[in-house]
Every structure is written in structure tokens, then in C-alpha cells.
Enzyme design. Structure first.
Site, mmCIF file in Angstrom:
data_model
loop_
_atom_site.group_PDB
_atom_site.id
_atom_site.type_symbol
_atom_site.label_atom_id
_atom_site.label_comp_id
_atom_site.label_asym_id
_atom_site.label_seq_id
_atom_site.Cartn_x
_atom_site.Cartn_y
_atom_site.Cartn_z
ATOM 1 N N CYS A 1 -6.499 -23.407 2.970
ATOM 2 C CA CYS A 1 -6.112 -23.117 4.359
ATOM 3 C C CYS A 1 -7.242 -22.470 5.149
ATOM 4 C CB CYS A 1 -4.896 -22.194 4.397
ATOM 5 S SG CYS A 1 -3.364 -22.925 3.771
ATOM 6 N N HIS A 2 -7.980 -21.575 4.491
ATOM 7 C CA HIS A 2 -8.928 -20.723 5.219
ATOM 8 C C HIS A 2 -10.393 -21.112 5.031
ATOM 9 C CE1 HIS A 2 -5.657 -18.033 6.291
ATOM 10 N NE2 HIS A 2 -5.285 -17.985 5.021
ATOM 11 N N CYS B 1 -2.158 16.457 5.554
ATOM 12 C CA CYS B 1 -3.463 15.807 5.431
ATOM 13 C C CYS B 1 -4.525 16.557 6.243
ATOM 14 C CB CYS B 1 -3.385 14.365 5.918
ATOM 15 S SG CYS B 1 -2.094 13.349 5.181
ATOM 16 N N CYS C 1 1.029 -14.941 1.865
ATOM 17 C CA CYS C 1 0.391 -16.249 1.713
ATOM 18 C C CYS C 1 0.702 -16.863 0.355
ATOM 19 C CB CYS C 1 -1.117 -16.132 1.908
ATOM 20 S SG CYS C 1 -1.650 -15.918 3.621
ATOM 21 N N CYS D 1 -3.299 12.213 -3.423
ATOM 22 C CA CYS D 1 -3.252 13.380 -2.534
ATOM 23 C C CYS D 1 -1.876 14.022 -2.560
ATOM 24 C CB CYS D 1 -3.624 12.979 -1.115
ATOM 25 S SG CYS D 1 -5.384 12.647 -0.870
ATOM 26 N N HIS E 1 -8.677 17.500 5.689
ATOM 27 C CA HIS E 1 -9.625 16.546 6.266
ATOM 28 C C HIS E 1 -9.976 16.795 7.732
ATOM 29 C CE1 HIS E 1 -9.535 14.391 2.544
ATOM 30 N NE2 HIS E 1 -8.227 14.244 2.604
#
Length: 270
Positions: free
Chosen positions: A88-89, A186, A123, A231, A190
Site C-alpha cells: 500500500c505504502h 510529571c 493496518c 514513571c 521535568h
């Protein structure tokens, strides 16, 4: 009990701040070129020079094993339909270029977001009539890193408006939500403490532009959702499942948070 949890969470945050790294502060003044966009810095800039050297050299990058396997899977006909991804791709270098910069995306038929891993299995089931890959299996990691790797060095540029907007807001809320016995979100690692030490680990800004990536602590390739689960376990929270709506929403928020940084798949991290 809640008081103990709050005190424990505060203790961890204070311990992180107390462990500020001279390396982290010094690195902020360095020009990191493509690995920096304004105030945004890729996790690459927080890695050791030895780790960065592994990522820079495609031959030395341990993720190359999965990249090669991904290419083989791309060309291999599978399932009752007798199709391969290439059926397909065609050439992945062309058809998959830019894909990693825009996922996760809203899928009208699902009524929610989908990420690259989920699209791969869509897919496989609908086009190839093949069994879906199991999350975190070598085949799923190989196909994901191969697909995303075609966008390497292109800037992350996900859409968060239109039908994706409510899912972005859910991911954002989760990013700032305190969770677990340590009562941390989080952002406490961060955003508040990027560049500081948490024990022996140098905290980064927590961007997702390199996933799937090879982590030396894992000694193998791993997905972003594996990192999310790790985490959650670190803060003593119950992790969500691989491919859960919660993690895909969070994935969109992180991608939007890091817009402008380059896709580094397959990255290498400490």
C-alpha cells in the site's frame, strides 16, 4: 496517612533539588543546535557524551537491529490478504516521511486519538488481515521505530485544535495531576527540576521526540508507554495499560509540549 504521603512526596522533591547537578547547570549555557528550540532542550542534551556518541553513529546505535528488522517486516507479505506494508505504502522513506511529526492524531471512526503503534495494528487487521502485534514485542517495536525513523530530524508539529483539542486537554491535566504514594506529577521532575539530580539520574525536560528509543537501563528498545509506566511505578502509582486512552492523551500533550524539537527516533538515552 495522607499527611505521611504528602511529607514523603515533599521529601523526594527536596532531595532532587538538593542533588542539583553541576553538569546540568553548565549544560544550560551550551548551544545545542538542532537539539534545542528556544527554551526547549531534547533529552539528548542531558545524556552523557558517551551516550550521545552512540546515538550519533548509526552503526554504533544499538537500535539499528530493530531498524533492520522493521525494514524486513515492511517488505514481508503477511496475513490472509497476502499484503505487505509496501503493497500500500511503497517506499517508506517517502510515504512515512513526516508521520512521526504529527502523531498522535484524532481518528473519526474511533472517536478518539490513535498513535503510530495503534495505526500499525489497524493496518494489519483491516488491510492485511493479519494478527495485530503485541505491544512492546520486538516486532511492534521494530515496525514503530522503522516508521518513525523516516521522520528523523524533522520538527515535531502535532495538531491540538479541532477534534483533538479535548484529548489534548485531558493529557495536559494528567501531566499536572499529582498521583501515587509520593503525590507527584510529571511536572515536578521535568519542569521544576530539569537539570537536577534525582539520586544518580539527571532529570531532563521529559520530551518524547526520541521514542521508541534504546535505553541503557533497559538494555533494549522501548516505547514511550513503557517509560510512562516506569514513571508511574517510580512515584508508587498504579500504571495504566499499554495503549490506554490516558497514555495516548498524555502522548499528544508531550508532543505538543516539545513542538519544534527534531524527531530523533531511534534515540539513545541513559
Amino acid at each position: 496517612l495522607m499527611s505521611v504521603k504528602r511529607d514523603l512526596g515533599l521529601f523526594v522533591v527536596l532531595a532532587v533539588i538538593a542533588g542539583a547537578s553541576l553538569y546540568g547547570f553548565a549544560a544550560k549555557a551550551k548551544d545545542w543546535g538542532k537539539y534545542q528550540s528556544g527554551e526547549l532542550r531534547s533529552g539528548y542534551t542531558y545524556a552523557s557524551k558517551e551516550t550521545r556518541a552512540m546515538q550519533d553513529d548509526d552503526f554504533a546505535n544499538p537500535s539499528s537491529i530493530w531498524m533492520d528488522q522493521g525494514e524486513e517486516l515492511w517488505l514481508k507479505a503477511q496475513g490472509k490478504a497476502g499484503k505487505s506494508c509496501a503493497s500500500c505504502h511503497d517506499d517508506a522513506a517517502q510515504s512515512m516521511k513526516g508521520v512521526a511529526t504529527r502523531y498522535p492524531v484524532f481518528d473519526k471512526s474511533l472517536g478518539k486519538l490513535k498513535n503510530v503503534e495503534q495505526q500499525i495494528n489497524i493496518c494489519r487487521k483491516q488491510r492485511m488481515e493479519a494478527k495485530p502485534f503485541k505491544w512492546e514485542s520486538n516486532k511492534m517495536l521494530a515496525m514503530t521505530v522503522y516508521v518513525k525513523g523516516q521522520s528523523r530530524d524533522m520538527p515535531v508539529n502535532v495538531k491540538i485544535n479541532g477534534p483533538a483539542a479535548p484529548f489534548f486537554e485531558k493529557g495536559k491535566a494528567q501531566y499536572f495531576q499529582r498521583r501515587g504514594q509520593l503525590n507527584l506529577a510529571c511536572k515536578h521532575c521535568h519542569e521544576d527540576n530539569a537539570g537536577n539530580l534525582a539520586r544518580a539520574n539527571l532529570l531532563s525536560q521529559g520530551h518524547s521526540n526520541g521514542f521508541p528509543l534504546y535505553r541503557l537501563a533497559w538494555q533494549r528498545l522501548g516505547s514511550l508507554h513503557r517509560r510512562f509506566r516506569g514513571c508511574d511505578k517510580n512515584i508508587r502509582a498504579r500504571p495504566y495499560g499499554y495503549g490506554s486512552d490516558e497514555y495516548v492523551n498524555l502522548e499528544l500533550y508531550l508532543a505538543a509540549r516539545g513542538r519544534g524539537l527534531p524527531v530523533e527516533t531511534p534515540a539513545v538515552r541513559n
